[in-house]
Structure formats: C-alpha cells, structure tokens
Design an enzyme around this catalytic site. Structure first.
Site, PDB file in Angstrom:
ATOM      1  N   LYS A 190       0.883  -1.180   0.000  1.00 23.04           N
ATOM      2  CA  LYS A 190       0.000   0.000   0.000  1.00 23.04           C
ATOM      3  C   LYS A 190       0.912   1.219   0.000  1.00 23.04           C
ATOM      4  O   LYS A 190       1.455   1.609   1.034  1.00 23.04           O
ATOM      5  CB  LYS A 190      -0.878  -0.021   1.250  1.00 23.04           C
ATOM      6  CG  LYS A 190      -2.227   0.654   1.110  1.00 23.04           C
ATOM      7  CD  LYS A 190      -2.188   2.128   0.750  1.00 23.04           C
ATOM      8  CE  LYS A 190      -1.898   3.025   1.913  1.00 23.04           C
ATOM      9  NZ  LYS A 190      -1.630   4.436   1.506  1.00 23.04           N
ATOM     10  N   GLU A 265       9.576   1.957  10.853  1.00 25.76           N
ATOM     11  CA  GLU A 265      10.651   2.922  10.559  1.00 25.76           C
ATOM     12  C   GLU A 265      10.002   4.291  10.512  1.00 25.76           C
ATOM     13  O   GLU A 265       9.268   4.611   9.580  1.00 25.76           O
ATOM     14  CB  GLU A 265      11.289   2.627   9.204  1.00 25.76           C
ATOM     15  CG  GLU A 265      12.271   1.465   9.255  1.00 25.76           C
ATOM     16  CD  GLU A 265      12.950   1.244   7.918  1.00 25.76           C
ATOM     17  OE1 GLU A 265      13.278   0.092   7.632  1.00 25.76           O
ATOM     18  OE2 GLU A 265      13.123   2.206   7.165  1.00 25.76           O
ATOM     19  N   CYS A 299      14.473  10.638   6.018  1.00 29.35           N
ATOM     20  CA  CYS A 299      14.288  10.344   7.442  1.00 29.35           C
ATOM     21  C   CYS A 299      15.580  10.534   8.217  1.00 29.35           C
ATOM     22  O   CYS A 299      15.564  10.885   9.383  1.00 29.35           O
ATOM     23  CB  CYS A 299      13.736   8.946   7.631  1.00 29.35           C
ATOM     24  SG  CYS A 299      14.769   7.704   6.865  1.00 29.35           S
ATOM     25  N   GLU A 396       9.771  17.272  13.769  1.00 26.96           N
ATOM     26  CA  GLU A 396      10.254  16.904  12.431  1.00 26.96           C
ATOM     27  C   GLU A 396       9.526  17.786  11.411  1.00 26.96           C
ATOM     28  O   GLU A 396       8.317  17.653  11.216  1.00 26.96           O
ATOM     29  CB  GLU A 396       9.966  15.424  12.147  1.00 26.96           C
ATOM     30  CG  GLU A 396      10.610  14.946  10.860  1.00 26.96           C
ATOM     31  CD  GLU A 396      10.212  13.522  10.470  1.00 26.96           C
ATOM     32  OE1 GLU A 396       9.019  13.190  10.556  1.00 26.96           O
ATOM     33  OE2 GLU A 396      11.105  12.754  10.067  1.00 26.96           O
TER      34      GLU A 396
HETATM   35  P1  NAD Z   1       2.518   8.846   6.979  1.00 25.59           P
HETATM   36  O1  NAD Z   1       2.693   8.165   8.284  1.00 25.59           O
HETATM   37  O2  NAD Z   1       1.564   9.951   6.884  1.00 25.59           O
HETATM   38  O3  NAD Z   1       2.094   7.812   5.843  1.00 25.59           O
HETATM   39  C1  NAD Z   1       2.870   6.671   5.552  1.00 25.59           C
HETATM   40  C2  NAD Z   1       1.977   5.599   4.975  1.00 25.59           C
HETATM   41  O4  NAD Z   1       1.059   5.174   5.975  1.00 25.59           O
HETATM   42  C3  NAD Z   1       1.126   6.053   3.780  1.00 25.59           C
HETATM   43  O5  NAD Z   1       1.079   5.024   2.838  1.00 25.59           O
HETATM   44  C4  NAD Z   1      -0.228   6.279   4.420  1.00 25.59           C
HETATM   45  O6  NAD Z   1      -1.300   6.123   3.504  1.00 25.59           O
HETATM   46  C5  NAD Z   1      -0.245   5.165   5.442  1.00 25.59           C
HETATM   47  N1  NAD Z   1      -1.194   5.353   6.561  1.00 25.59           N
HETATM   48  C6  NAD Z   1      -1.638   6.504   7.098  1.00 25.59           C
HETATM   49  N2  NAD Z   1      -2.508   6.247   8.098  1.00 25.59           N
HETATM   50  C7  NAD Z   1      -2.608   4.902   8.205  1.00 25.59           C
HETATM   51  C8  NAD Z   1      -3.336   4.029   9.041  1.00 25.59           C
HETATM   52  N3  NAD Z   1      -4.152   4.483   9.993  1.00 25.59           N
HETATM   53  N4  NAD Z   1      -3.191   2.702   8.873  1.00 25.59           N
HETATM   54  C9  NAD Z   1      -2.352   2.208   7.923  1.00 25.59           C
HETATM   55  N5  NAD Z   1      -1.657   2.987   7.082  1.00 25.59           N
HETATM   56  C10 NAD Z   1      -1.760   4.325   7.226  1.00 25.59           C
HETATM   57  O7  NAD Z   1       4.009   9.298   6.550  1.00 25.59           O
HETATM   58  P2  NAD Z   1       4.410  10.191   5.296  1.00 25.59           P
HETATM   59  O8  NAD Z   1       4.047  11.593   5.618  1.00 25.59           O
HETATM   60  O9  NAD Z   1       3.931   9.540   4.055  1.00 25.59           O
HETATM   61  O10 NAD Z   1       6.008  10.025   5.297  1.00 25.59           O
HETATM   62  C11 NAD Z   1       6.884  10.867   5.969  1.00 25.59           C
HETATM   63  C12 NAD Z   1       7.332  10.246   7.283  1.00 25.59           C
HETATM   64  O11 NAD Z   1       8.001   9.016   7.048  1.00 25.59           O
HETATM   65  C13 NAD Z   1       8.329  11.104   8.018  1.00 25.59           C
HETATM   66  O12 NAD Z   1       7.990  11.125   9.375  1.00 25.59           O
HETATM   67  C14 NAD Z   1       9.650  10.384   7.822  1.00 25.59           C
HETATM   68  O13 NAD Z   1      10.631  10.612   8.799  1.00 25.59           O
HETATM   69  C15 NAD Z   1       9.194   8.966   7.828  1.00 25.59           C
HETATM   70  N6  NAD Z   1      10.194   8.099   7.209  1.00 25.59           N
HETATM   71  C16 NAD Z   1      10.944   7.284   8.026  1.00 25.59           C
HETATM   72  C17 NAD Z   1      11.945   6.477   7.483  1.00 25.59           C
HETATM   73  C18 NAD Z   1      12.796   5.600   8.370  1.00 25.59           C
HETATM   74  O14 NAD Z   1      13.503   4.778   7.840  1.00 25.59           O
HETATM   75  N7  NAD Z   1      12.750   5.746   9.681  1.00 25.59           N
HETATM   76  C19 NAD Z   1      12.169   6.506   6.113  1.00 25.59           C
HETATM   77  C20 NAD Z   1      11.401   7.355   5.315  1.00 25.59           C
HETATM   78  C21 NAD Z   1      10.406   8.146   5.882  1.00 25.59           C
END
Ligand code: NAD
Length: 511
Positions: A190, A265, A299, A396
């Site tokens: 997804k 992550e 990240c 962040e």
């Molecule tokens: P997000 O948490 O908003 O969304 C990530 C994914 O989760 C999307 O596909 C979204 O549709 C899905 N999602 C949202 N709500 C959900 C739910 N209730 N149940 C299941 N899935 C759900 O994150 P984003 O804004 O897309 O990405 C940015 C974030 O990702 C930043 O915080 C960044 O630091 C983090 N990130 C972390 C790493 C790491 O390795 N630690 C790597 C890349 C990005």
C-alpha cells in the site's frame, strides 16, 4: 528559478500517465476498486493533474490479501535459487527503465532528477543484494546438546503488508519488498496516496520479470481506509511500515487484534554535532548535503546542527552562504538541487515553521519564505540562535529547513543531542578518537556516522530508537523480520520419557 523546456521523454511519460490511470494489481491482474472510487494525483511543480488512481478500501485489500494467501505456499516452496533468478530479473528491468523511473518519481514527488537517477539504481541494488541471500535466508544454527541433534531454521512468516511513505517512495518500497520476496513471503503493498506512480511501475516490472500472480499485490488508497484494512486483515502476518511516528502508533493499535508482527521505521530529528577540532570544511559539505538534498525529506536528514561555540559564528557564516546559493527549481532540470514540496499540505506545514521560529525567538538567517505563486516551492531555510526547547529544534519539519544550536562542551552537546523524542540517526564530527567513541556510545540513536554523511552499507542494521521506530532492516536483520525461526530437536540416544498414566511398580504403591 529557471524555466526549463520539458525534455521530450518527460512530456511523453506525462501523457502516458495521464491516459493510463493507475489501477490496483491483484492476483496478477490490473483491477479497479470494488467501489469504483478514484483519487487525483498531482505534480508539485504546479499542482496540476498528473493522473488518477484507484482508491482502495477494505474490499480491495481483502481480494489482495486472499491472492497473497493463495500464492504463499508455492512461493514459499520455490527454491531460493529460483527466487534469486527472478529478483535479479526485477533488478535488470529497473536498471533498463531507470530513466523513466527517475522522471516519474520527480514528476510525482518534486524530488530533483539529479538524485532520483541514483535512487532507481539503488532500488535495483536492493533487489540484487537480497536476491543473493535468498538461498541462505533459511539457514539456522546447529545447537548440539547431550543426546540431541538440535538445530534452527527460518521459514517465511506468510503474506505481509508493506506500507510506504511519499519520500523517495520507489527506493523505500524496494528496501521492503526485496527482502520480503527473497524470504519467501508474498506481499500486499500500500503506497502513499501522494506518490502512487512508481509503485505502479514497480508492480509492472515485477510482473514482467515473471514474479508469479499473487506474490506481489498492490492496492492504492488512503491510509485510513486501505492502509487500516491491511493492518487488520487476518491473512496478513506482519506489517513493515515506513512513515510518521504517530501513524506507527496507529499501526500497532490496529494490528493488535490479529497479533501482527510490526516493524516501524518512523520519523527523526537527527543531530549533526560539530566539534571545534573537526575537519570543518568536510563537516560543512556533509551538513548541507544531508539536510538540503532530497528536499530535506529524508528520514536520516541532519535537521539539527549543533556547533561548538568557539567555531560557531564562522561556521554559520559559511553555512549561510552555501544555503543562500542552493539552486531551487524545476525538479526535471539537472541543475536543480531543491525541487517543490510534494503536496500543498506539506508545503503549508513547512511554511508554518517560518512564523513559529520567529515567535519562539530564533533568527531566520536564510530563506523563510515561499517562492512564486505556482507550485510548492520554498526557499532553503536556515534558523540560527535556536534553543533546544524550541519547536523548530524538537519537531520533524521534513523540508529544506535546518536549525542551528550552539553548544559549550561535550556534555552540553550530548544533552542537546538526546533532548528530542526521536532517535534515528546521528552525525559526529571530531578528530578526537576517544571522544568520538564516547559520544557515539552516549547518543540515543540507532545509527551513527563519525566524520561522514550517511553512507549506506546494506548488511548493516538500519532503524531507530525512541519515537523513531521498532526493529531493524538490512542484511540478516530483514530476514529475521520476514521469517519465523523454528527450533527442531531430534533425539539421538533413544532415552525414554518418564511414564505417566501406567500402572506403577509395587514399591511405589506403598506396599
Ligand atoms: P505517513 O505516516 O503519513 O504515511 C505513511 C503511509 O502510511 C502512507 O502510505 C499512508 O497512507 C499510510 N497510513 C496513514 N494512516 C494509516 C493508518 N491508519 N493505517 C495504515 N496505514 C496508514 O508518513 P508520510 O508523511 O507519508 O512520510 C513521511 C514520514 O516518514 C516522516 O515522518 C519520515 O521521517 C518517515 N520516514 C521514516 C523512514 C525511516 O527509515 N525511519 C524513512 C522514510 C520516511
């Protein structure tokens, strides 16, 4: 900003995407949503319509989970060598289509093309890396004990859900999908609703490579609908998630009823700590690169710069010059260093910190403003004279925005570095060997680079502490997540177990 005439391949790709529409890929077939619902996909350069994607809900997830469930026994039983061969084919096709993938990623996310080419190549590398380990992934330990041949082996856990974010989505998806498939798991992916394009191309590539129907499934849609249903589905045995810390917490809650194994992550607010004795020129290059490359949406970006007071003013002066010179522009222009932010909502979030910084008493040394009226462009920004308790030092922001905090000595630096809810990565610049080790051991983060920017080594553990996540990826760490470890103990000396429920000898009857 320079206006760039769109190169031809980009124009063509845009037309193809517009005509094509993005569907789910379930059980080896491209499918619309059960509801018929779709959502629009926009390009951040001007927020115009790029394409339309199927919007999945619980019914589509159910079909995909069922397909992954049905495909699991055969994929699990496939020889590791055969899985390796198929994953190699995926890598080769990614490389063949690297330019198209880079263009698609830039158009969809606003990431500068200069970084996206290497991201596609890195995705191919991820597939090859885990393919090479597919055969040995099942290997366990021999743990002999008196009278027993005692050993462990690993077997794939089952169908898994992979939920990915919008920053460098193609590379990050490969980082999860490659080890899952190499392990023998089947997958329901997804991707983020703000960046569904390259996930679709990846499913297409895997299909073309000959990955059997149902082994890889893709469902587009929103987190609260498709994502939530995936985390709750009983056929899905584990969820590998990359995204925000608050979403990670939701994933754990949603997965609790079906006892999901989860790997999270999450976000970061990573310190780069520069001591006066460091090679300051290299530290400057690395700090600028680790924050402003990838639009500051990495990240592991070094979003907090801690500089020792004695060199602070000079270092910050040079830094400000560099940040002022960063080239913002069309992401398809090879000269562009920072492109537009992915979505108006993320753009508004980043811009809101310009006022927050001023209200909290920090200095906006560079940037702090939007660029133009079209698209999601912001000026690369530098906040100085910040304190650790300010929101710009704690939260962040996930944009091209760097916060500088001075420190007095090593103890002060460590206190500030650890004074955030996150603990993903840290960067340390010093030529004092003992201090480097001491400081690294005291930092509450999962990954530390000393005198370097983030240079990935795929067998090494990748992941964070505190609000930055649970679990590790990379090499064998990934296999531990996607596989169950089984212990098998084979008796060799024929010893008899104590007998219960049989007639006892006379002496024991108390005669
Ligand atoms: P997000 O948490 O908003 O969304 C990530 C994914 O989760 C999307 O596909 C979204 O549709 C899905 N999602 C949202 N709500 C959900 C739910 N209730 N149940 C299941 N899935 C759900 O994150 P984003 O804004 O897309 O990405 C940015 C974030 O990702 C930043 O915080 C960044 O630091 C983090 N990130 C972390 C790493 C790491 O390795 N630690 C790597 C890349 C990005």
């Amino acid at each position: 900003m320079t206006a760039v005439p769109s190169p031809k391949p980009a124009e063509q790709l845009r037309q193809t995407l517009f005509k094509r529409r993005l569907k789910h890929f379930i059980g080896g077939e491209w499918q619309d949503s059960a509801s018929g619902e779709t959502f629009e996909v926009h390009t951040p350069t001007d927020n115009s319509l790029l394409t339309v994607a199927a919007s999945g809900d619980a019914r589509d997830i159910d079909r995909a989970a069922q397909a992954a469930w049905d495909a699991f026994p055969a994929w699990k039983a496939l020889d590791g060598k055969a899985r390796r061969k198929l994953l190699y084919k995926v890598a080769a096709l990614i490389e063949e289509r690297a330019e198209e993938l880079a263009l698609a990623e830039s158009m969809d996310t606003g990431q500068a093309i200069r970084f996206m080419k290497s991201a596609a190549v890195r995705a191919a590398e991820n597939f090859r890396f885990f393919a090479d380990r597919a055969e040995a992934a099942q290997d366990g330990l021999s743990l002999p004990t008196a009278g027993f041949l005692n050993y462990t082996l690993r077997q794939p856990i089952g169908p898994v859900g992979i939920i990915t974010p919008w920053n460098t989505p193609f590379m990050l998806s490969s980082w999860k999908i490659a080890p899952a498939l190499a392990s023998g798991c089947t997958v329901v992916h997804k991707p983020a609703e703000w960046s569904p394009v390259t996930a679709t191309l990846l499913a297409e590539i895997m299909h073309e490579a000959g990955i059997p129907a149902g082994v890889i499934n893709l469902v587009h849609g929103y987190g609260e609908t498709a994502g939530k249903a995936l985390t709750e589905h009983p056929h899905i045995k584990a969820i590998a998630f990359i995204g925000e810390s608050s979403t990670g917490s939701l994933i754990q809650k949603q997965g609790a009823d079906t006892l999901k194994r989860v790997h999270l992550e999450l976000g970061g607010k990573n310190p780069v700590v520069v001591f006066a004795d460091a090679d300051l020129d290299r530290a400057l290059d690395a700090a600028v690169f680790m924050l402003y490359s990838l639009n500051g949406q990495r990240c592991t970006s070094s979003s907090r710069l801690l500089v020792e007071r004695s060199v602070h003013d000079d270092f910050v002066k040079k830094l400000a010059e560099r940040v002022s010179n960063i080239k913002v522009g069309d992401p398809l222009d090879p000269a562009t260093e920072v492109g537009p932010l992915i979505h108006p909502r993320q753009f508004e979030k980043v811009c809101s910190y310009f006022d927050i910084a001023k209200q909290d008493g920090a200095t906006v040394a560079v940037g702090g403003e939007r660029i133009g009226a079209v698209g999601n462009y912001v000026r690369p920004t530098l906040f100085t004279n910040a304190r650790s308790d300010m929101r710009i030092a704690q939260e962040e922001i996930f944009g091209p925005v760097l916060t500088v905090i001075p420190f007095e000595d090593e103890a002060d630096a460590l206190r500030i570095a650890n004074d955030v809810p996150y603990g993903l990565a840290g960067y340390l610049w010093t030529n004092d060997l003992t201090r480097a080790h001491r400081f690294a051991q005291g930092l509450d983060v999962g990954m530390i680079w000393v005198n370097s920017e983030n240079v990935r080594h795929l067998p090494s553990p990748f992941g964070g502490m505190k609000a930055s996540g649970i679990g590790r990826d990379g090499g064998d760490y990934s296999f531990d997540f996607y596989m169950e470890t089984k212990n098998i103990a084979v008796n060799l000396d024929g010893h008899r177990a104590a007998k219960l429920g049989v007639e006892q000898p006379r002496s024991e009857k108390g005669n």
